[in-house]
Design a protein around this motif. Structure first.
Motif, short mmCIF file in Angstrom:
data_model
loop_
_atom_site.label_atom_id
_atom_site.label_comp_id
_atom_site.label_asym_id
_atom_site.label_seq_id
_atom_site.Cartn_x
_atom_site.Cartn_y
_atom_site.Cartn_z
N ASN A 9 1.71 -64.62 -36.05
CA ASN A 9 0.30 -64.97 -35.92
C ASN A 9 -0.29 -65.50 -37.22
OD1 ASN A 9 0.17 -64.31 -33.21
ND2 ASN A 9 -0.50 -62.22 -33.57
N TRP A 66 2.59 -64.20 -14.47
CA TRP A 66 1.30 -64.52 -15.08
C TRP A 66 0.77 -65.88 -14.66
CZ3 TRP A 66 0.74 -68.84 -18.02
CH2 TRP A 66 1.91 -69.41 -18.53
N ARG A 69 -8.11 -68.67 -31.05
CA ARG A 69 -7.28 -67.98 -30.07
C ARG A 69 -8.04 -66.82 -29.44
NH1 ARG A 69 -0.90 -67.09 -30.86
NH2 ARG A 69 -0.42 -66.23 -28.81
N ARG A 70 -8.80 -66.09 -30.24
CA ARG A 70 -9.57 -64.97 -29.73
C ARG A 70 -10.63 -65.44 -28.74
NH1 ARG A 70 -10.55 -59.81 -31.49
NH2 ARG A 70 -9.35 -60.19 -33.39
N GLY A 109 -8.91 -66.71 -25.45
CA GLY A 109 -8.19 -65.71 -24.66
C GLY A 109 -6.74 -66.12 -24.52
N GLU A 110 -5.86 -65.15 -24.34
CA GLU A 110 -4.43 -65.42 -24.32
C GLU A 110 -4.01 -66.35 -23.18
OE1 GLU A 110 -1.89 -64.72 -26.53
OE2 GLU A 110 -3.67 -64.31 -27.75
N GLN A 111 -4.67 -66.22 -22.02
CA GLN A 111 -4.26 -67.03 -20.88
C GLN A 111 -4.49 -68.52 -21.15
OE1 GLN A 111 -2.81 -65.85 -18.14
NE2 GLN A 111 -2.67 -67.82 -17.11
N TRP A 133 -5.12 -70.01 -24.00
CA TRP A 133 -4.40 -70.44 -25.21
C TRP A 133 -2.94 -70.73 -24.89
CZ3 TRP A 133 -6.52 -71.53 -29.89
CH2 TRP A 133 -5.65 -71.73 -30.97
N THR A 134 -2.34 -69.85 -24.10
CA THR A 134 -0.93 -70.04 -23.75
C THR A 134 -0.75 -71.31 -22.93
OG1 THR A 134 -0.49 -67.66 -23.78
CG2 THR A 134 1.04 -69.04 -22.54
#
Length: 212
Positions: free
Chosen positions: A36, A136, A163-164, A167-169, A171-172
């Motif tokens: 990270n 996912w 990224r925060r 959100g992870e979804q 961003w991914t």
């Protein structure tokens, strides 16, 4: 070590694992923290420092670790032959896993083989909106666009989401589009690449390697 000398984290983890094998979980934790912060080669070293034969007794965790190890190697541009060997091993048990296929795409891209990389990248992006998604991917871009009433908004002057904030979804998913765009560029297919970069811009995501 993480704060003062990231290159020493692998030594610390190795010593911890040598003292007590159950400390191997620290390798997973601190490799992610290093990645990270973009210390990709150090993240590889940490995962290697945490390797013990007993890890293979937990297949889910073991293959997840192999995937991470391959991806960090690709991001660092090191040990790519080993990265390809490892990710192909993971694909023997999870041939349609979107994250694993993306990892192989990025390994192949870094190895200078964008044509093969594109096969995986196309599979990945196509899977995002496929009706028979699994895992996912069920919470896909289509779900986000239809159900999120207030999309995340950038809070900084760059007008790009962190990224925060994303959100992870999201961003991914953005990372998957970025990878395919870069692969298409390498093949001289600039108009197609432009469409993927446009998707990133429309969602306030970076269009450079700060998204990974």
């Amino acid at each position: 070590a993480l704060a003062s000398s990231p290159q020493e984290v692998a030594t610390v983890i190795g010593a911890a694992v040598a003292q007590q094998k159950s400390n191997t979980f620290l390798a997973d934790l601190y490799s992610m923290r290093l990645a990270n912060r973009r210390f990709f080669s150090d993240a590889v070293a940490v995962l290697k420092a945490g390797e013990i034969p007993e890890n293979e007794l937990d297949p889910v965790r073991f293959y997840s670790r192999l995937n991470n190890l391959s991806y960090f190697r690709a991001l660092a541009g090191i040990e790519l032959d080993q990265a390809l060997s490892d990710i192909n091993r993971v694909l023997t048990v999870s041939p349609n896993d979107v994250g694993v296929r993306d990892t192989r795409a990025w390994v192949l891209f870094q190895m200078g083989n964008p044509q093969l990389a594109l096969e995986d990248a196309n599979f990945v992006v196509t899977s995002l909106t496929a009706k028979d998604n699994a895992g996912w991917v069920d919470v896909s871009l289509a779900w986000l666009e239809k159900n999120v009433l207030t999309p995340p908004q950038p809070q900084n002057t760059t007008k790009l989401l962190t990224r925060r904030e994303a959100g992870e979804q999201l961003w991914t998913i953005g990372t998957l589009y970025y990878h395919r765009a870069r692969i298409l560029e390498a093949l001289g297919r600039d108009e197609e690449a432009k469409q993927d970069f446009q998707w990133l811009s429309e969602h306030n995501l970076p269009i450079d390697d700060s998204i990974f």
